[in-house]
Scaffold this motif. Structure first.
Motif, PDB file in Angstrom:
ATOM      1  N   ALA A 112      35.940  22.996 -76.950  1.00 38.72           N
ATOM      2  CA  ALA A 112      36.301  24.561 -77.037  1.00 38.72           C
ATOM      3  C   ALA A 112      37.436  24.626 -78.258  1.00 38.72           C
ATOM      4  CB  ALA A 112      37.164  24.897 -75.625  1.00 38.72           C
ATOM      5  N   THR A 113      38.084  23.574 -78.379  1.00 36.46           N
ATOM      6  CA  THR A 113      39.502  23.461 -79.476  1.00 36.46           C
ATOM      7  C   THR A 113      38.712  23.129 -80.880  1.00 36.46           C
ATOM      8  OG1 THR A 113      40.194  21.470 -78.999  1.00 36.46           O
ATOM      9  CG2 THR A 113      41.236  23.356 -77.980  1.00 36.46           C
ATOM     10  N   GLY A 114      37.683  22.482 -80.859  1.00 30.99           N
ATOM     11  CA  GLY A 114      37.087  22.169 -82.079  1.00 30.99           C
ATOM     12  C   GLY A 114      37.423  20.877 -82.392  1.00 30.99           C
ATOM     13  N   VAL A 115      38.093  19.967 -81.267  1.00 31.67           N
ATOM     14  CA  VAL A 115      38.373  18.459 -81.763  1.00 31.67           C
ATOM     15  C   VAL A 115      37.046  17.809 -81.604  1.00 31.67           C
ATOM     16  CG1 VAL A 115      39.383  16.454 -80.689  1.00 31.67           C
ATOM     17  CG2 VAL A 115      40.714  18.676 -80.654  1.00 31.67           C
ATOM     18  N   ILE A 116      35.858  18.241 -80.880  1.00 29.78           N
ATOM     19  CA  ILE A 116      34.711  17.605 -80.744  1.00 29.78           C
ATOM     20  C   ILE A 116      33.810  18.642 -81.336  1.00 29.78           C
ATOM     21  CG2 ILE A 116      32.859  16.647 -79.191  1.00 29.78           C
ATOM     22  CD1 ILE A 116      35.025  15.838 -77.193  1.00 29.78           C
ATOM     23  N   THR A 117      33.056  18.163 -82.150  1.00 28.96           N
ATOM     24  CA  THR A 117      32.006  19.014 -82.763  1.00 28.96           C
ATOM     25  C   THR A 117      30.682  18.301 -82.600  1.00 28.96           C
ATOM     26  OG1 THR A 117      32.087  17.798 -84.907  1.00 28.96           O
ATOM     27  CG2 THR A 117      33.537  19.783 -84.728  1.00 28.96           C
ATOM     28  N   SER A 118      29.674  19.361 -82.362  1.00 30.78           N
ATOM     29  CA  SER A 118      28.465  19.149 -82.025  1.00 30.78           C
ATOM     30  C   SER A 118      27.531  18.965 -83.481  1.00 30.78           C
ATOM     31  CB  SER A 118      27.677  20.023 -81.129  1.00 30.78           C
ATOM     32  OG  SER A 118      27.686  21.152 -81.825  1.00 30.78           O
ATOM     33  N   HIS A 119      26.744  18.070 -83.521  1.00 31.60           N
ATOM     34  CA  HIS A 119      25.706  17.876 -84.567  1.00 31.60           C
ATOM     35  C   HIS A 119      24.435  18.215 -84.281  1.00 31.60           C
ATOM     36  CE1 HIS A 119      29.153  15.678 -86.636  1.00 31.60           C
ATOM     37  NE2 HIS A 119      29.179  14.751 -85.252  1.00 31.60           N
ATOM     38  N   GLY A 120      23.843  19.008 -85.239  1.00 35.40           N
ATOM     39  CA  GLY A 120      22.494  19.398 -84.998  1.00 35.40           C
ATOM     40  C   GLY A 120      21.507  18.307 -85.340  1.00 35.40           C
ATOM     41  N   LEU A 121      20.316  18.230 -84.704  1.00 29.28           N
ATOM     42  CA  LEU A 121      19.336  17.364 -85.404  1.00 29.28           C
ATOM     43  C   LEU A 121      18.635  17.623 -86.469  1.00 29.28           C
ATOM     44  CD1 LEU A 121      17.767  16.324 -81.762  1.00 29.28           C
ATOM     45  CD2 LEU A 121      19.241  14.987 -83.324  1.00 29.28           C
ATOM     46  N   ILE A 160      36.675   9.553 -58.970  1.00 28.48           N
ATOM     47  CA  ILE A 160      35.957  10.789 -58.817  1.00 28.48           C
ATOM     48  C   ILE A 160      37.143  11.734 -59.846  1.00 28.48           C
ATOM     49  CG2 ILE A 160      35.611  12.954 -57.455  1.00 28.48           C
ATOM     50  CD1 ILE A 160      34.456  10.759 -55.352  1.00 28.48           C
ATOM     51  N   GLY A 161      38.330  11.454 -59.339  1.00 30.24           N
ATOM     52  CA  GLY A 161      39.387  12.091 -60.169  1.00 30.24           C
ATOM     53  C   GLY A 161      39.296  11.774 -61.591  1.00 30.24           C
ATOM     54  N   LEU A 162      39.205  10.618 -62.105  1.00 32.39           N
ATOM     55  CA  LEU A 162      39.474  10.145 -63.331  1.00 32.39           C
ATOM     56  C   LEU A 162      37.897  10.816 -64.077  1.00 32.39           C
ATOM     57  CD1 LEU A 162      40.461   6.643 -63.150  1.00 32.39           C
ATOM     58  CD2 LEU A 162      41.544   8.604 -64.315  1.00 32.39           C
ATOM     59  N   SER A 163      37.091  10.848 -63.409  1.00 39.60           N
ATOM     60  CA  SER A 163      35.721  11.327 -64.019  1.00 39.60           C
ATOM     61  C   SER A 163      35.820  12.865 -64.204  1.00 39.60           C
ATOM     62  CB  SER A 163      34.376  11.013 -63.313  1.00 39.60           C
ATOM     63  OG  SER A 163      34.397   9.910 -62.882  1.00 39.60           O
ATOM     64  N   VAL A 164      36.136  13.613 -63.219  1.00 36.97           N
ATOM     65  CA  VAL A 164      36.535  15.067 -63.483  1.00 36.97           C
ATOM     66  C   VAL A 164      37.572  15.383 -64.693  1.00 36.97           C
ATOM     67  CG1 VAL A 164      37.492  17.098 -62.388  1.00 36.97           C
ATOM     68  CG2 VAL A 164      35.862  15.578 -60.910  1.00 36.97           C
ATOM     69  N   PHE A 165      38.565  14.398 -64.784  1.00 34.80           N
ATOM     70  CA  PHE A 165      39.451  14.844 -65.842  1.00 34.80           C
ATOM     71  C   PHE A 165      38.878  14.396 -67.157  1.00 34.80           C
ATOM     72  CE2 PHE A 165      43.188  12.952 -68.482  1.00 34.80           C
ATOM     73  CZ  PHE A 165      43.753  14.231 -68.332  1.00 34.80           C
ATOM     74  N   ILE A 166      37.940  13.397 -67.263  1.00 31.54           N
ATOM     75  CA  ILE A 166      37.316  13.046 -68.517  1.00 31.54           C
ATOM     76  C   ILE A 166      36.333  14.208 -68.767  1.00 31.54           C
ATOM     77  CG2 ILE A 166      35.314  11.629 -69.701  1.00 31.54           C
ATOM     78  CD1 ILE A 166      36.885   9.320 -67.885  1.00 31.54           C
ATOM     79  N   PHE A 167      35.650  14.580 -68.109  1.00 28.82           N
ATOM     80  CA  PHE A 167      34.653  15.929 -68.178  1.00 28.82           C
ATOM     81  C   PHE A 167      35.583  17.140 -68.645  1.00 28.82           C
ATOM     82  CE2 PHE A 167      32.399  19.631 -66.612  1.00 28.82           C
ATOM     83  CZ  PHE A 167      31.242  19.525 -67.244  1.00 28.82           C
ATOM     84  N   VAL A 168      36.872  17.483 -67.952  1.00 30.31           N
ATOM     85  CA  VAL A 168      37.630  18.513 -68.486  1.00 30.31           C
ATOM     86  C   VAL A 168      38.186  18.186 -69.798  1.00 30.31           C
ATOM     87  CG1 VAL A 168      40.005  19.530 -67.966  1.00 30.31           C
ATOM     88  CG2 VAL A 168      38.298  19.238 -66.149  1.00 30.31           C
ATOM     89  N   LEU A 169      38.411  17.089 -70.176  1.00 30.60           N
ATOM     90  CA  LEU A 169      39.018  16.770 -71.500  1.00 30.60           C
ATOM     91  C   LEU A 169      37.963  17.015 -72.562  1.00 30.60           C
ATOM     92  CD1 LEU A 169      41.141  13.555 -71.352  1.00 30.60           C
ATOM     93  CD2 LEU A 169      42.040  15.851 -71.906  1.00 30.60           C
ATOM     94  N   LEU A 170      36.658  16.512 -72.069  1.00 33.06           N
ATOM     95  CA  LEU A 170      35.534  17.011 -73.160  1.00 33.06           C
ATOM     96  C   LEU A 170      35.337  18.415 -73.436  1.00 33.06           C
ATOM     97  CD1 LEU A 170      33.130  14.188 -71.975  1.00 33.06           C
ATOM     98  CD2 LEU A 170      34.351  14.199 -74.327  1.00 33.06           C
ATOM     99  N   ILE A 171      35.450  19.283 -72.281  1.00 36.84           N
ATOM    100  CA  ILE A 171      35.346  20.615 -72.436  1.00 36.84           C
ATOM    101  C   ILE A 171      36.264  21.120 -73.275  1.00 36.84           C
ATOM    102  CG2 ILE A 171      35.158  22.861 -71.388  1.00 36.84           C
ATOM    103  CD1 ILE A 171      33.740  21.499 -68.776  1.00 36.84           C
ATOM    104  N   ILE A 172      37.581  20.828 -73.105  1.00 43.97           N
ATOM    105  CA  ILE A 172      38.604  21.310 -73.891  1.00 43.97           C
ATOM    106  C   ILE A 172      38.555  20.990 -75.328  1.00 43.97           C
ATOM    107  CG2 ILE A 172      41.192  20.941 -74.308  1.00 43.97           C
ATOM    108  CD1 ILE A 172      41.577  20.989 -71.231  1.00 43.97           C
ATOM    109  N   GLY A 173      38.117  19.561 -75.500  1.00 44.88           N
ATOM    110  CA  GLY A 173      37.755  19.233 -76.934  1.00 44.88           C
ATOM    111  C   GLY A 173      36.838  20.018 -77.616  1.00 44.88           C
TER     112      GLY A 173
END
Length: 68
Positions: free
Chosen positions: A59-68, A44-57
């Motif tokens: 927000a900072t632009g490390v992860i970009t969404s791709h439109g269809l 559970i702790g690791l899953s929450v940490f992964i979720f937070v990392l994805l949200i931070i990514g």
């Protein structure tokens, strides 16, 4: 997405799977002791940490969404 970010996320997902397998083995053996509870708590702790990392990514632009 930078390669190091992918490696971190994938290694954390691997740790989640290892934790689940550890809890499953403990449950199958019939040991309903602290080991199973600790394994599931780590999952559970690791899953929450992964979720937070994805949200931070996102927000900072490390992860970009791709439109269809």
């Amino acid at each position: 997405m930078p390669l190091i970010y992918k490696i971190i996320i994938l290694s954390l997902l691997l740790l989640v799977i290892i934790s689940l397998v550890s809890a499953l083995i403990s449950m199958v053996k019939g040991d309903k002791t602290d080991k199973m509870v600790k394994s599931l708590t780590w999952r559970i702790g690791l899953s929450v940490f992964i979720f937070v990392l994805l949200i931070i990514g996102q927000a900072t632009g490390v992860i970009t969404s791709h439109g269809l």
